[in-house]
Design an enzyme around this catalytic site. Structure first.
Site, short mmCIF file in Angstrom:
data_model
loop_
_atom_site.label_atom_id
_atom_site.label_comp_id
_atom_site.label_asym_id
_atom_site.label_seq_id
_atom_site.Cartn_x
_atom_site.Cartn_y
_atom_site.Cartn_z
N ALA A 18 -3.08 -11.66 3.46
CA ALA A 18 -1.82 -11.83 2.74
C ALA A 18 -1.00 -10.58 2.99
O ALA A 18 -1.53 -9.48 2.98
CB ALA A 18 -2.08 -12.01 1.25
N ALA B 287 -4.37 -2.67 2.97
CA ALA B 287 -3.98 -2.13 4.27
C ALA B 287 -2.47 -1.94 4.26
O ALA B 287 -1.78 -2.46 3.38
CB ALA B 287 -4.38 -3.07 5.39
N LEU C 183 -0.35 -2.51 -2.88
CA LEU C 183 -1.31 -2.28 -3.95
C LEU C 183 -2.47 -1.46 -3.40
O LEU C 183 -2.89 -1.67 -2.26
CB LEU C 183 -1.83 -3.64 -4.47
CG LEU C 183 -0.75 -4.58 -5.04
CD1 LEU C 183 -1.35 -5.97 -5.29
CD2 LEU C 183 -0.19 -4.02 -6.34
N ASP D 107 -13.41 -10.35 9.87
CA ASP D 107 -13.89 -10.06 8.53
C ASP D 107 -14.86 -8.87 8.60
O ASP D 107 -15.77 -8.87 9.42
CB ASP D 107 -14.60 -11.32 8.01
CG ASP D 107 -15.25 -11.11 6.65
OD1 ASP D 107 -14.61 -10.51 5.78
OD2 ASP D 107 -16.39 -11.57 6.46
N1 ACO Z 1 7.81 -1.47 -7.54
C1 ACO Z 1 7.02 -1.43 -8.63
N2 ACO Z 1 6.21 -2.48 -8.97
C2 ACO Z 1 6.26 -3.59 -8.23
C3 ACO Z 1 7.10 -3.70 -7.09
C4 ACO Z 1 7.90 -2.57 -6.76
N3 ACO Z 1 8.72 -2.57 -5.70
N4 ACO Z 1 6.92 -4.91 -6.53
C5 ACO Z 1 6.01 -5.55 -7.28
N5 ACO Z 1 5.61 -4.76 -8.31
C6 ACO Z 1 4.61 -5.07 -9.34
C7 ACO Z 1 4.88 -6.41 -9.97
O1 ACO Z 1 5.82 -6.33 -11.02
C8 ACO Z 1 3.52 -6.83 -10.43
O2 ACO Z 1 3.20 -6.17 -11.63
P1 ACO Z 1 2.64 -6.98 -12.92
O3 ACO Z 1 1.40 -7.68 -12.46
O4 ACO Z 1 2.39 -5.92 -13.92
O5 ACO Z 1 3.70 -7.94 -13.30
C9 ACO Z 1 2.61 -6.27 -9.37
O6 ACO Z 1 3.33 -5.21 -8.75
C10 ACO Z 1 2.22 -7.32 -8.33
O7 ACO Z 1 3.40 -7.90 -7.82
P2 ACO Z 1 3.37 -9.16 -6.89
O8 ACO Z 1 4.78 -9.61 -6.64
O9 ACO Z 1 2.44 -10.17 -7.42
O10 ACO Z 1 2.68 -8.61 -5.57
P3 ACO Z 1 3.17 -7.57 -4.44
O11 ACO Z 1 4.61 -7.65 -4.18
O12 ACO Z 1 2.60 -6.22 -4.71
O13 ACO Z 1 2.40 -8.20 -3.18
C11 ACO Z 1 0.56 -7.79 -1.69
C12 ACO Z 1 1.00 -8.14 -3.12
C13 ACO Z 1 0.89 -8.98 -0.76
C14 ACO Z 1 -0.94 -7.55 -1.66
C15 ACO Z 1 1.34 -6.53 -1.25
O14 ACO Z 1 0.96 -5.46 -2.06
C16 ACO Z 1 1.16 -6.14 0.19
O15 ACO Z 1 1.87 -6.63 1.07
N6 ACO Z 1 0.19 -5.21 0.51
C17 ACO Z 1 -0.08 -4.77 1.86
C18 ACO Z 1 -1.03 -5.72 2.61
C19 ACO Z 1 -2.34 -5.95 1.86
O16 ACO Z 1 -3.00 -5.05 1.43
N7 ACO Z 1 -2.70 -7.24 1.71
C20 ACO Z 1 -3.87 -7.69 0.98
C21 ACO Z 1 -5.02 -7.81 1.90
S1 ACO Z 1 -6.49 -8.53 1.18
C22 ACO Z 1 -6.46 -10.13 1.63
O17 ACO Z 1 -5.44 -10.60 2.07
C23 ACO Z 1 -7.64 -11.04 1.47
#
Ligand code: ACO
Length: 436
Positions: free
Chosen positions: A90, A193, A210, A289
């Protein structure tokens, strides 16, 4: 009834905004067993495994903003039939102009795949390559265990073989013994990542990433949500494993009830075996994986027939591919769904590729682009949209959000229980648009 993909997605996208979706599926192909069968088991001969890949990309304002890669494995055997959903990657590009709830979006994609009728995939299956008797990559009766495992290790990183025999086969409801109540499994490996699918997007300062602990919790919330809404509470097990952490700690830290609603959670995994069993016969082999790569590594080191599960999980965490102290986890669910998976995707919401090559080609318009600046994300949109239209007269799926603006929760002192907040304290978000 079951919802279409656009209905599901619209419900988690904000009202007043339009989106487009690319949803690719490759052609279902017969493949090897997901978990290496023990050389003694007889089960093997009557097991058929079929692998399918899905690739989703969400566009907003002509920019790719979110992508998700998922593999579905169907295992048919005389014992039971299983649909396994392996969430591979993702990622976000960080170029979205509005706030989206990526967790909710991810959840509905999984709900959609949970609802899909396995027979949808079985109408046309590409068989495993028929190999001649001299083929060294074939495991036969006389092949030694060591040799078999070496062969398997090579297979892990190979996609299904290019097909010499192009005869497709198909499976009907009768062939699966009329069984409609398949066992559904979900599994994933959480590891943060910089960029998984939008290469270079981590250079975008607006991208929200995250860390390991947050990612684990983010996925747990999604998967726990699915366990509660989509699985039969009396017939489901949910498992979490954090390699390198002992059971007590994982249980106290993550399964103490703060994070999860379902009481089916336990520390462990869905692939069985105890600490003393050999890892090779219990760890599934998925594409790209870390768990599978480590199995392969053990084969190369000649330790595969000595490494038990306990050692395997301990050493996995120490692998170089994990940055020091980054928390990774393995999440798994296994059970029966509340509703029989009988949804048949419609032509608008899915583009089924006629070959693996075609799938890779179209996917590369998104995942092969550079996202270090906004150009890349605009380009991927134009390229994929035009290619689909010109080549296949196919359009991206248009979506309009129906989710109402969010109500912001007041900040609660840490001593107050969340459930104790009276609803009347909720205040509308400051930025909420005035109604027109
Ligand atoms: N600033 C501050 N907080 C934010 C921001 C921002 N710009 N964007 C989102 N948030 C907060 C949200 O409000 C939410 O908080 P809450 O749960 O308290 O309401 C939390 O972060 C999660 O927000 P989402 O919209 O659900 O997710 P996010 O935009 O962080 O996307 C993702 C999640 C896809 C994992 C992203 O962090 C990302 O692209 N990471 C890099 C790639 C990665 O590590 N992928 C996961 C691999 S593991 C796998 O795929 C099996």
């Amino acid at each position: 009834g079951t919802h279409t993909l656009d209905e599901l997605l619209a419900s988690v996208l904000p009202r007043g905004h339009d989106f487009e979706l690319l949803h690719l599926q490759d052609e279902p192909a017969q493949t090897h067993d997901i978990v290496t069968p023990m050389p003694t088991t007889q089960e093997r001969a009557d097991t058929l495994t079929v692998k399918i890949q899905h690739f989703f990309t969400l566009f907003h304002n002509k920019k790719a903003v979110f992508a998700l890669e998922i593999y579905v494995y169907l295992t048919l055997s005389s014992l039971h039939n299983t649909k396994l959903i392996f969430v591979s990657k993702a990622d976000t590009s960080g170029y979205c102009d509005i706030k989206l709830r990526m967790g909710d979006i991810t959840k509905v994609f999984l709900q959609y795949l949970i609802s899909v009728d396995p027979l949808h995939y079985l109408r046309k299956v590409k068989p495993l390559r028929r190999v001649n008797d001299h083929d060294e990559s074939l495991i036969r009766k006389g092949t030694s265990v060591e040799r078999s495992l070496r062969i398997l290790a090579v297979r892990v990183d190979l996609s299904p073989h290019p097909c010499q025999n192009t005869d497709k086969f198909y499976i009907t409801r009768n062939d699966v013994g009329g069984d409609t109540n398949w066992v559904t499994k979900i599994c994933l490996f959480t590891r943060p990542a910089d960029d998984y699918l939008f290469i270079g997007s981590s250079k975008n300062a607006k991208k929200h990433k995250l860390n390991g602990d947050q990612l684990l919790k983010w996925w747990m919330k999604i998967i726990d949500g699915l366990v509660c809404t989509d699985f039969d509470p009396n017939n489901v097990s949910a498992r979490l494993r954090v390699p390198g952490e002992d059971t007590g700690r994982v249980s106290r830290t993550y399964l103490n009830g703060d994070l999860t609603q379902s009481n089916n959670w336990q520390v462990g995994d869905i692939f069985g075996g105890t600490g003393n069993d050999l890892a090779v016969f219990h760890v599934p082999l998925f594409p790209d994986d870390p768990k599978s790569r480590f199995i392969r590594h053990l084969v190369q080191e000649n330790r595969i027939m000595k490494t038990n599960l306990k050692t395997y999980w301990m050493e996995l965490q120490e692998r170089q591919e994990f940055k020091l102290s980054v928390i990774v986890s393995v999440i798994g669910v296994e059970g029966h769904t509340k509703k029989i998976p009988d949804y048949l995707p419609n032509d608008r919401e899915i583009f089924i590729c006629s070959s693996r090559r075609q799938f890779r080609y179209i996917r590369s318009y998104v995942a092969g682009e550079e996202y270090d600046n906004e150009e890349g994300t605009l380009e991927s949109y134009v390229n994929v949209r035009d290619y689909l239209e010109l080549r296949y007269s196919k359009k991206l799926l248009k979506l309009s959000g129906t989710r109402e603006p969010e109500i912001r929760k007041p900040v609660v002192a840490s001593t107050t229980k969340r459930s104790a907040i009276p609803v009347t304290l909720l205040q509308p978000r400051k930025k909420a648009k005035p109604a027109k």
